[in-house]
Design an enzyme around this catalytic site. Structure first.
Site, PDB file in Angstrom:
ATOM      1  N   LYS A 196       0.996  -1.578   0.028  1.00 33.16           N
ATOM      2  CA  LYS A 196       0.309   0.335   0.545  1.00 33.16           C
ATOM      3  C   LYS A 196       0.720   1.476  -0.236  1.00 33.16           C
ATOM      4  O   LYS A 196       1.469   1.818   0.912  1.00 33.16           O
ATOM      5  CB  LYS A 196      -0.271  -0.297   1.177  1.00 33.16           C
ATOM      6  CG  LYS A 196      -2.026  -1.085   1.319  1.00 33.16           C
ATOM      7  CD  LYS A 196      -2.772  -0.563   2.274  1.00 33.16           C
ATOM      8  CE  LYS A 196      -4.625  -1.470   2.346  1.00 33.16           C
ATOM      9  NZ  LYS A 196      -4.695  -1.396   4.056  1.00 33.16           N
ATOM     10  N   GLY A 352       8.959  -6.138   8.928  1.00 33.84           N
ATOM     11  CA  GLY A 352       8.254  -7.154   8.784  1.00 33.84           C
ATOM     12  C   GLY A 352       8.264  -8.477   7.006  1.00 33.84           C
ATOM     13  O   GLY A 352       9.278  -9.679   7.153  1.00 33.84           O
TER      14      GLY A 352
END
Ligand code: AMP
Length: 393
Positions: A196, A352
């Site tokens: 995103k 992550g």
């Protein structure tokens, strides 16, 4: 206070760590113990200097109090193997209060998941005070949680006006980030990817002030291509972020930062691992097809930029790297980073998914640093002050 010179002898040391490791939902087996291993130098330093670590950590996101799947009991065995000592595991704060009265040097205590108490995430002052009363000093080594103003990461530090400090991991994470934020050797390339645009706007805006080149890949690249008038088929697109994308492109031009978007993509006929695929120019992806990885020309271009850089920050994959057929873009950049590191460039991988990507390709040991922080690293590079770090000053 300086962790390496502080006198820990006979002191009960409240040590906030980040043991939020992934576990198998059925067997509760630890899938990746990197975060536990990363805290070992700090834990061992305290033990070796005759201090008594009282470990505090969160684990997952429990909603309504204690839940077995979020219990830190699942990491005890692994931790005992790693530190080669039995752990005194306390199921709640009452038990910790009782048992910490007679713990001795040589022993190590671990408190159950602090998030079993809603007061933890609320940053509750009374809860922080209760935790603080368990120890004589406070060490924060939980870089992955440093962006949270929670009771055990931030509020607790108020109770230790002087005897508070960061552990080795936190200090190393900060030193690596600051190497880029404060004085990056140029050319400095930032690689930003992932799903995103909305998650990465702030980091890109801040990087425009320090980077020479910004490579944008992954699902977020299609909003930029669309903003420039391209047809992106059914690729990920955030129409409400088109103005933001245009503003970033405009600012980059003004500041002389080169933005690199993927010229070609591997497009798939649907969002499925074994979907039909084709290589297409990113600005003319056919109707109903979606870009799931960057194409060969983009790989060559992006790797060339990386190979000429002295400093490289990587946050976010170039495609759906979890599926082998769409991993090549991410994998190629991971290799390019490893090669650049060998030639002396400083390379920092964080967030992550980038950390799991580089681990998947078994290249983690070939870059300068893989951060244990996702959100925390992102916020540092957005230019924000992290509450967990500020509280230590
Ligand atoms: P983030 O958490 O925003 O860094 O996004 C990481 C996720 O983005 C990973 O799970 C990737 O599979 C996904 N991703 C990367 N590129 C694409 C793409 N072109 N289309 C859909 N998902 C993507």
């Amino acid at each position: 206070m300086e962790f390496s010179t502080y006198s820990f002898s006979t002191k009960k040391v409240l040590l906030r760590v980040d043991f939020n490791v992934p576990i198998d939902k059925v067997t509760f087996e630890i899938l990746d113990d990197k975060r536990i291993k990363a805290a070992l130098p700090t834990i061992n330093h305290i033990i070796n200097h005759n201090g008594i670590p009282i470990l505090l950590s969160h684990f997952g996101r429990p909603k309504n109090g204690p839940e077995n799947q979020f219990s830190l009991i699942h990491i005890v065995k692994r931790l005992e193997e790693l530190i080669q000592k039995p752990i005194i595991f306390c199921k709640n704060v009452e038990e910790a209060e009782r048992r910490c009265k007679d713990v001795c040097p040589g022993e190590v205590m671990l408190l159950e998941n602090v998030r079993f108490y809603p007061e933890e995430t609320q940053g509750d002052l009374a809860f922080a005070e209760r935790l603080a009363s368990l120890g004589d000093c406070y060490v924060n080594d939980a870089f992955g949680s440093a962006h949270r103003a929670h009771a055990s990461t931030t509020q607790i530090a108020r109770h230790f006006p002087t005897d508070k400090m960061m552990g080795f991991l936190m200090a190393e994470e900060l030193a690596c980030a600051n190497k880029i934020l404060q004085n990056p050797q140029k050319p400095f390339t930032a690689i930003v990817g992932g799903a995103k645009v909305s998650d990465k706007v702030l980091i890109i805006e801040n990087l425009l002030n320090i980077a020479s080149d910004i490579i944008i890949g992954g699902g977020m690249a299609y909003t930029f291509v669309y903003a420039q008038g391209g047809s992106v088929g059914s690729s990920l697109l955030e129409k409400d972020k088109v103005d933001v994308a245009l503003s970033i492109l405009h600012k980059a031009k003004e500041k002389g930062v080169n933005i690199h978007l993927p010229q070609d993509s591997i497009a798939a006929s649907s969002f499925l691992e074994h979907a039909e695929t084709t290589i297409v120019p990113t600005h003319s992806i056919p109707y109903n097809w979606m870009g799931l990885d960057i194409g060969p020309e983009s790989i060559a271009r992006f790797c060339e930029v990386v190979s000429k850089s002295k400093t490289i920050l990587w946050n976010g994959p170039m495609g759906v790297f979890e599926w082998e057929r769409f991993e090549l873009g991410t994998k190629s950049l991971a290799v390019a980073l490893a090669e650049a590191t060998e030639k002396g460039s400083f390379t920092l991988v964080g967030g992550g998914d980038s950390a799991s990507a580089i681990a998947k390709f078994k290249l983690s040991h070939r870059v300068s640093h893989v951060s244990t922080g996702g959100g925390a690293l992102l916020e540092l590079f957005e230019g924000k002050e992290l509450p967990g770090i500020k509280a230590l000053t």
